[in-house]
Design a protein around this motif. Structure first.
Motif, PDB file in Angstrom:
ATOM      1  N   HIS A  88      16.098 -24.632  -8.057  1.00  0.00           N
ATOM      2  CA  HIS A  88      14.933 -24.768  -7.936  1.00  0.00           C
ATOM      3  C   HIS A  88      14.639 -26.443  -7.061  1.00  0.00           C
ATOM      4  O   HIS A  88      12.752 -26.813  -7.307  1.00  0.00           O
ATOM      5  CB  HIS A  88      13.658 -24.607  -9.023  1.00  0.00           C
ATOM      6  CG  HIS A  88      12.940 -23.808  -9.890  1.00  0.00           C
ATOM      7  ND1 HIS A  88      12.497 -22.231  -9.436  1.00  0.00           N
ATOM      8  CD2 HIS A  88      13.972 -22.852 -10.803  1.00  0.00           C
ATOM      9  CE1 HIS A  88      13.126 -21.580 -10.095  1.00  0.00           C
ATOM     10  NE2 HIS A  88      13.777 -21.912 -11.378  1.00  0.00           N
ATOM     11  N   ASN A 141      17.841 -27.725   1.288  1.00  0.00           N
ATOM     12  CA  ASN A 141      18.313 -26.770   0.848  1.00  0.00           C
ATOM     13  C   ASN A 141      19.176 -26.338   2.713  1.00  0.00           C
ATOM     14  O   ASN A 141      18.777 -25.613   3.517  1.00  0.00           O
ATOM     15  CB  ASN A 141      18.069 -25.194   0.249  1.00  0.00           C
ATOM     16  CG  ASN A 141      17.689 -25.934  -1.417  1.00  0.00           C
ATOM     17  OD1 ASN A 141      17.657 -26.682  -1.584  1.00  0.00           O
ATOM     18  ND2 ASN A 141      16.354 -25.221  -1.408  1.00  0.00           N
ATOM     19  N   SER A 168      16.210 -25.527   5.173  1.00  0.00           N
ATOM     20  CA  SER A 168      15.236 -24.926   4.209  1.00  0.00           C
ATOM     21  C   SER A 168      14.138 -26.030   4.002  1.00  0.00           C
ATOM     22  O   SER A 168      14.651 -27.099   3.255  1.00  0.00           O
ATOM     23  CB  SER A 168      15.551 -23.950   3.281  1.00  0.00           C
ATOM     24  OG  SER A 168      14.681 -23.842   2.488  1.00  0.00           O
ATOM     25  N   CYS A 169      13.277 -25.645   4.501  1.00  0.00           N
ATOM     26  CA  CYS A 169      11.694 -25.967   3.600  1.00  0.00           C
ATOM     27  C   CYS A 169      10.773 -25.915   2.595  1.00  0.00           C
ATOM     28  O   CYS A 169      11.138 -24.702   2.432  1.00  0.00           O
ATOM     29  CB  CYS A 169      11.078 -27.213   4.978  1.00  0.00           C
ATOM     30  SG  CYS A 169      11.865 -27.600   6.338  1.00  0.00           S
ATOM     31  N   PRO A 170      10.819 -26.558   1.552  1.00  0.00           N
ATOM     32  CA  PRO A 170      10.137 -25.508   0.137  1.00  0.00           C
ATOM     33  C   PRO A 170       8.268 -25.611   1.235  1.00  0.00           C
ATOM     34  O   PRO A 170       7.428 -25.916   1.396  1.00  0.00           O
ATOM     35  CB  PRO A 170       9.362 -26.926  -0.481  1.00  0.00           C
ATOM     36  CG  PRO A 170       9.179 -28.035   0.510  1.00  0.00           C
ATOM     37  CD  PRO A 170      10.551 -28.240   1.436  1.00  0.00           C
ATOM     38  N   HIS A 183      13.535 -28.255  -4.178  1.00  0.00           N
ATOM     39  CA  HIS A 183      12.696 -28.573  -2.950  1.00  0.00           C
ATOM     40  C   HIS A 183      13.318 -29.745  -1.891  1.00  0.00           C
ATOM     41  O   HIS A 183      12.525 -30.164  -1.205  1.00  0.00           O
ATOM     42  CB  HIS A 183      11.540 -28.792  -3.592  1.00  0.00           C
ATOM     43  CG  HIS A 183      10.880 -27.742  -4.514  1.00  0.00           C
ATOM     44  ND1 HIS A 183      10.538 -26.384  -3.605  1.00  0.00           N
ATOM     45  CD2 HIS A 183      10.703 -27.760  -5.783  1.00  0.00           C
ATOM     46  CE1 HIS A 183       9.608 -25.255  -4.753  1.00  0.00           C
ATOM     47  NE2 HIS A 183       9.669 -26.551  -5.542  1.00  0.00           N
TER      48      HIS A 183
END
Length: 179
Positions: free
Chosen positions: A3, A8, A16-18, A5
């Motif tokens: 999980h 990643n 990867s953006c949340p 944020h």
């Protein structure tokens, strides 16, 4: 289950953006589609500028549609006035029986529904309207990233666009709603 944020990295090493569903700041955002990811501050600033320009273009497009509509109405009014003038100058002073001049309104060439729908100005208006709607939905989706910097870019772009083009409306009763 992760999980986290932060930034990643997936299997293809893509950033990867949340997706945060509350108003937030920050510079890591996925904007509209997978290929538009602003992961650095510079990318984010250029993205915000692009969004500002998109919103400005939206207001420009609204003005352009109004301008084209005014020009079309003006040309149609001139055409009708010229037809009326030609009919009145070619008409005798008195009608044959009653002594009153005939009405020329019935003689003016009215365009059929098909002629109006498939006229060049209407087709241009239709295309510009579709583009305007498309841009408006893109701006709405950008606003729904809930990133307040991107929201600000949308609002400022619309505001500056209105500043440059909104004053041109000539009539007080002209409005975007209730037409």
């Amino acid at each position: 289950m992760d999980h986290d944020h932060d930034h990643n990295h997936g299997p293809d090493d893509a950033v990867s953006c949340p997706m945060i569903m509350t108003f937030h700041g920050g510079h890591c955002e996925r904007i509209l589609w997978n290929g538009w990811v602003a992961s650095t501050v510079a990318e984010f600033v250029f993205s915000a500028l692009a969004i500002f320009l998109m919103a400005f273009c939206y207001e420009t497009l609204k003005y352009l549609r109004e301008y084209i509509l005014r020009q079309t109405v003006r040309k149609e009014a001139e055409r009708v006035a010229l037809e009326m003038q030609a009919k009145t100058t070619n008409m005798p002073a008195h009608a044959s029986g009653g002594g009153c001049p005939r009405s020329t309104m019935a003689e003016i060439q009215e365009k059929s529904y098909a002629q109006r729908v498939f006229s060049t100005p209407h087709l241009i208006q239709t295309i510009l309207n579709a583009i305007q709607i498309f841009i408006s939905y893109l701006l709405m989706l950008i606003f729904m990233t809930f990133n307040y910097w991107l929201c600000l870019a949308v609002v400022l772009g619309l505001g500056v666009g209105y500043f440059f083009f909104g004053w041109i409306k000539q009539e007080v009763y002209e409005s975007e709603c209730c037409q």
